[in-house]
Motif scaffolding. Structure first.
Motif: not given
Length: 284
Positions: A202, A226, A234-235, A238, A241, A243, A245
């Motif tokens: 990540d 995550a 986490l906005s 995000r 870009g 994200e 995993q």
């Protein structure tokens, strides 16, 4: 071998450090030149496996340089399109050391990046920049205001401020990553460590998101995976870009169905580093 386009040169300070060793191999790809910068480097890539197997020596340049030395770091960053700035004192130290390396050093890196033509920078900030924040606020607030828990945390808040001024002044796209519990191995620990875990994979994904930016703005995001407890909002990541995993709780699931130690949020998110056992200017 054809020289890569300017946009494909990524310089990494602190490349031999704990994070650098785990992500350099994940950033290597055809068409990209990695410029590894540190004071501790082998003479040749072939002589050392600290970044793991498989690195293509034709795509990797080694530059010995200290972020404390303005001339050296300017030379090392000249011509790079993007900079991943990981070099720093990674724990609490006396104020003079923190100022010299983490704050003055970061300013030297950003100025060298600007003068060398870099348009994208990722800065390694830390959860300790907001160590006195409440867990509930961390889970529900897009970007927490600085509440550092140590001189080290102060330096990371200053790193973020430097990123902001260089983005606003010069139109550089800069991401300050508030790194939580970076996983030196492939599996996290337990309890709070699980909730705060940031996997190497990540971390590389966050770097790639920063390298893809071209908006001339400064962004503060969490460097965390995550993980199931959703301990962090986490906005902001995000939105650029990133994200994540990986999920620490899923990785530690017992094959016999035994659940990992639960996460029970309590006290400031900087945990023990906010108490009297860790005085300002001491060592961890």
């Amino acid at each position: 071998m054809p020289q890569p386009d300017r946009a494909d040169v990524v310089a990494i300070t602190g490349a031999s450090g704990r994070i650098g060793r785990r992500i350099v191999g994940r950033l290597d790809r055809p068409g990209r030149m990695l410029r590894l910068i540190d004071t501790d480097l082998p003479d040749r890539l072939e002589d050392d496996d600290r970044w793991g197997p498989g690195l293509d020596a034709d795509r990797v340049a080694l530059r010995r340089a200290s972020i404390e030395h303005e001339r050296d770091i300017r030379s090392a960053l000249d011509g790079a399109d993007a900079v991943v700035h990981l070099a720093a004192l990674a724990s609490e130290r006396p104020w003079a050391d923190i100022l010299r390396v983490n704050i003055d050093g970061t300013q030297k890196v950003l100025e060298a990046a600007r003068l060398g033509g870099a348009t994208r920078v990722l800065l390694a900030s830390s959860i300790h920049a907001v160590g006195f924040a409440d867990p509930t606020d961390a889970a529900t607030t897009r970007v927490l205001v600085p509440r550092p828990d140590t001189f080290y945390g102060v330096s990371k808040a200053a790193v973020e401020a430097l990123g902001s001024v260089y983005a606003d002044r010069y139109g550089m796209s800069i991401v300050s990553a508030r790194i939580c519990n970076f996983g030196a191995g492939d599996r996290p620990g337990s309890g709070r460590g699980l909730a705060h875990w940031f996997s190497p994979a990540d971390a590389a994904r966050l770097v790639e998101a920063a390298l893809a930016l071209d908006d001339g703005r400064h962004h503060i995001v969490w460097g965390v995976s995550a993980n199931a407890p959703n301990a962090f909002d986490l906005s902001a990541g995000r939105a650029i870009g990133f994200e994540p995993q990986d999920d620490a709780f899923a990785l530690t699931a017992d094959p016999d169905g035994v659940e990992p130690e639960p996460y029970t949020p309590s006290g400031p998110i900087g945990t023990m580093f906010t108490d009297d056992e860790h005085p300002l200017g001491g060592t961890w």
